[in-house]
Design an enzyme around this catalytic site. Sequence first.
Site, short mmCIF file in Angstrom:
data_model
loop_
_atom_site.label_atom_id
_atom_site.label_comp_id
_atom_site.label_asym_id
_atom_site.label_seq_id
_atom_site.Cartn_x
_atom_site.Cartn_y
_atom_site.Cartn_z
N TYR A 105 69.41 -2.50 75.14
CA TYR A 105 68.45 -3.35 75.83
C TYR A 105 67.15 -2.58 76.08
O TYR A 105 66.06 -3.08 75.83
CB TYR A 105 69.04 -3.85 77.15
CG TYR A 105 68.04 -4.55 78.04
CD1 TYR A 105 67.66 -5.87 77.78
CD2 TYR A 105 67.47 -3.90 79.14
CE1 TYR A 105 66.74 -6.52 78.59
CE2 TYR A 105 66.56 -4.54 79.95
CZ TYR A 105 66.18 -5.85 79.68
OH TYR A 105 65.27 -6.48 80.48
N SER A 116 58.54 -7.34 79.60
CA SER A 116 59.25 -6.11 79.28
C SER A 116 60.21 -5.84 80.44
O SER A 116 60.91 -6.74 80.89
CB SER A 116 58.24 -4.97 79.08
OG SER A 116 58.89 -3.75 78.86
N LYS A 164 63.23 -3.29 74.66
CA LYS A 164 62.05 -3.41 75.51
C LYS A 164 61.02 -2.32 75.21
O LYS A 164 59.82 -2.56 75.34
CB LYS A 164 62.46 -3.38 76.99
CG LYS A 164 63.25 -4.61 77.43
CD LYS A 164 62.48 -5.90 77.17
CE LYS A 164 63.21 -7.13 77.70
NZ LYS A 164 62.46 -8.38 77.43
#
Length: 279
Positions: A149, A135, A153
Site C-alpha cells: 500500500y 495519497s 502511494k
Amino acid sequence: MENKVWFITGASRGLGRIWAEAALSRGDKVAATARTPESIVDLKERFGDAVLPLALDVTNSQQVEHVVQQAHAHFGRLDVVLNNAGYTLVGTTEEADESAVRELFDANYFGTLRVIQAALPLLRQQGSGHILGVSSAMGLVAAPLIGFYCASKWAVEALHDSLAQEVKGFGIKVTLLEPGAFATDFGSPLSMKTSQVLEVYAELRNRVSIRLSTEERGDPKTTAEAILQIVDAEDPPLRFAVGAGVLPLVRGTYADRLATWETWEAVSNGAQGKPISHR
C-alpha cells in the site's frame, strides 16, 4: 466565488464521502462516482440536480474515459478532479501474492492515472482545473505489513509531482492530499484485503496490531473545511498534510534519511568519479 464542479472517485464512504457532502452543502456541483451506485443514490435524494451519481470502477479504462466525458458533458466543465478510490493490502513482503499486489496497483495507482489522463484534455481546453490525488502519510514513510500500500502511494506521489511540472503552463493546479490516521472505515473489509499469513511473522503482526489499536485517530469530518480551503486557494500547495500527526512523523523520518546520506557522503562522492565531458 463561483460554484465549482467536482469529479470525485470513491465517493461512497470515508473521506471521499465527507468531501463530496461538504462540496454539495456549500452549493458546489459534484459528479460522485463509486463502484456501486446504490451507495451514493442518497446524495441525489438530498442534493437533487447538484449531484450526478455515476457507477465507476477505476480499473476499467473504457469506463473511466466514458464517465469522465459524461460528467463533463453534463455539467459543462470540471473544476476539481479528486482521485480518492483505493484500498490497502495487508501482508508482509514475503506473504503477499504477486497477483494481489498487481490488483492493488491497478486500483490505487493506475486507477488514478486513468482518471487523470481522461480529464487532462478537458482541463487543458478549459485552461483551468485542479487535480487532487489522495495519497497518505504512508506515501511519505513506510510501515511493516502494508508495504505494498505504501509503495502504491509513493508512486502516486511521484506521479503528481511530475504532473504538476508538466501542466502548470496550462493553468492546471495539482495537490497531493496526505491524510494521517482518521476514524474512518479504512481498514474494514470494504477497503482492505489480506494476504496469506505465515507464522514466522506472528510476533511482528501482534506488535503492529497493538500499536494500531492504541493510535489516536482524528475526526474525519473536520477535514472538510481544510480541503475546501485548498481548492479555493489561488496558489494551493503541491503537498498538503491532512491532520496533525503527519508533519512530526515526516520530520523524524527525513532527519534520519539526511543523517544517513551525510554519514556516507564521502563514499557517495567517491562513486561519482571524475567528470566526463560530453562533446
